[in-house]
Design an enzyme around this catalytic site. Structure first.
Site, PDB file in Angstrom:
ATOM      1  N   HIS A   1       3.809  11.767   1.358  1.00 52.97           N
ATOM      2  CA  HIS A   1       4.220  12.270   0.365  1.00 52.97           C
ATOM      3  C   HIS A   1       3.625  10.691  -0.484  1.00 52.97           C
ATOM      4  CE1 HIS A   1       6.506  13.400  -3.457  1.00 52.97           C
ATOM      5  NE2 HIS A   1       6.302  11.893  -3.641  1.00 52.97           N
ATOM      6  N   CYS A   2       2.304  11.148  -1.715  1.00 47.78           N
ATOM      7  CA  CYS A   2       2.023  10.161  -1.766  1.00 47.78           C
ATOM      8  C   CYS A   2       1.987  10.522  -4.010  1.00 47.78           C
ATOM      9  CB  CYS A   2       0.128  11.042  -2.277  1.00 47.78           C
ATOM     10  SG  CYS A   2      -0.989  10.258  -3.460  1.00 47.78           S
ATOM     11  N   PRO A   3       2.224   9.035  -4.190  1.00 48.21           N
ATOM     12  CA  PRO A   3       3.181   8.678  -5.709  1.00 48.21           C
ATOM     13  C   PRO A   3       2.102   8.776  -6.920  1.00 48.21           C
ATOM     14  CG  PRO A   3       2.917   6.557  -4.767  1.00 48.21           C
ATOM     15  CD  PRO A   3       2.900   7.855  -3.096  1.00 48.21           C
TER      16      PRO A   3
ATOM     17  N   ASN B   1       2.260  12.593  -7.468  1.00 47.12           N
ATOM     18  CA  ASN B   1       3.550  13.218  -7.403  1.00 47.12           C
ATOM     19  C   ASN B   1       3.783  14.548  -6.893  1.00 47.12           C
ATOM     20  OD1 ASN B   1       5.911  12.901  -8.459  1.00 47.12           O
ATOM     21  ND2 ASN B   1       5.520  14.459 -10.204  1.00 47.12           N
TER      22      ASN B   1
END
Length: 279
Positions: A103-105, A108
């Site tokens: 999951h890449c912040p 998002n």
């Protein structure tokens, strides 16, 4: 928040290049270099904007819920749904993701089967863009750095407010681009290794543990999704013929990845015609 930060930082760099760096190039460089900078710079910017937008807006892929004829390898403990091979549950998105990498912040969004290529391409072209900006503004940075430092001395000639802003913008450009290039190049290199090995970040961790477990039993573990480095790269990028190296790699392309993310079969050109299930 992180997406807005990426947009703001990228926009400021682009503005500084257009306002400060490009006029210097246009007025001091020979025509050949001017054409090269204009062509490469705008091509690189186009690739960054396109792939970032697609990585953010494209869903990573979700398994079908309920009964299905598609082979499932396990049941998710959190969403209590069947999981196809290479599917993992994201605690942030609170659902299972097909061929989940992480999951890449900064997006998002999860990086999965349908947007993995966009994420990798964004990292690659952003690294190239930062390196390009750092190299192109290196001499301006050195000049700006010494000008700002000598301006504090009592015997140094005074510089105007406009010149001071110009020099500080160049310093900001060079420091930010060099820092991002250094950090992002490591991430891009890591993902390149994973792609060549036919693995995701999660699978690298799982396969490492499985390799050790099999080694203790005197066995050799082989990643069932490894089709050879070049074939892995072609599968990931969607390269099916020679022209695709240009139309699907050097030019923005919205083509879908190979397969549906639910079952994993290799193209007939790889001489494998059966589905490969996770171990």
């Amino acid at each position: 928040v992180f997406v807005i930060l990426v947009i703001i930082l990228t926009t400021t760099i682009v503005m500084i290049v257009y306002i400060c760096v490009l006029p210097v190039i246009m007025s001091t460089y020979p025509m050949g270099w001017i054409v090269w900078h204009l062509c490469y710079g705008h091509w690189n910017l186009m690739q960054i904007v396109f792939h970032y937008y697609k990585a953010v807006r494209t869903h990573p892929g979700y398994p079908t819920e309920g009964k299905s004829d598609i082979p499932m390898v396990s049941i998710c403990r959190k969403c209590i749904n069947p999981k196809p091979a290479r599917t993992h549950h994201c605690s942030i998105c609170n659902r299972c993701i097909l061929k989940m990498d992480h999951h890449c912040p900064w997006l998002n969004n999860c990086v999965g089967h349908f947007n993995h290529r966009y994420f990798f391409s964004f990292c690659l072209f952003m690294t190239l863009g930062c390196v390009y900006c750092s190299v192109s503004s290196r001499e301006l940075f050195v000049d700006a750095y010494f000008t700002i430092n000598t301006a504090t001395e009592t015997t140094a000639p005074t510089i105007s407010f406009r010149e001071k802003v110009f020099h500080k913008c160049i310093i900001y450009l060079w420091v930010l681009c060099s820092s991002v290039a250094l950090a992002l190049s490591g991430l891009t290199l890591w993902h390149t290794v994973l792609i060549l090995c036919g693995e995701t970040s999660i699978e690298r961790h799982i396969n490492k543990k499985e390799r050790r477990r099999q080694q203790k039993k005197g066995r050799i573990f082989r990643n069932p999704y490894h089709a050879g480095k070049l074939n892995n790269l072609k599968l990931f990028l969607g390269i099916e013929k020679r022209s695709h190296w240009i139309t699907r790699l050097l030019l923005p392309s919205s083509h879908l990845p190979y397969g549906d993310g639910m079952t994993w079969t290799r193209p007939s050109a790889f001489s494998v015609d059966k589905a490969i299930m996770a171990i």
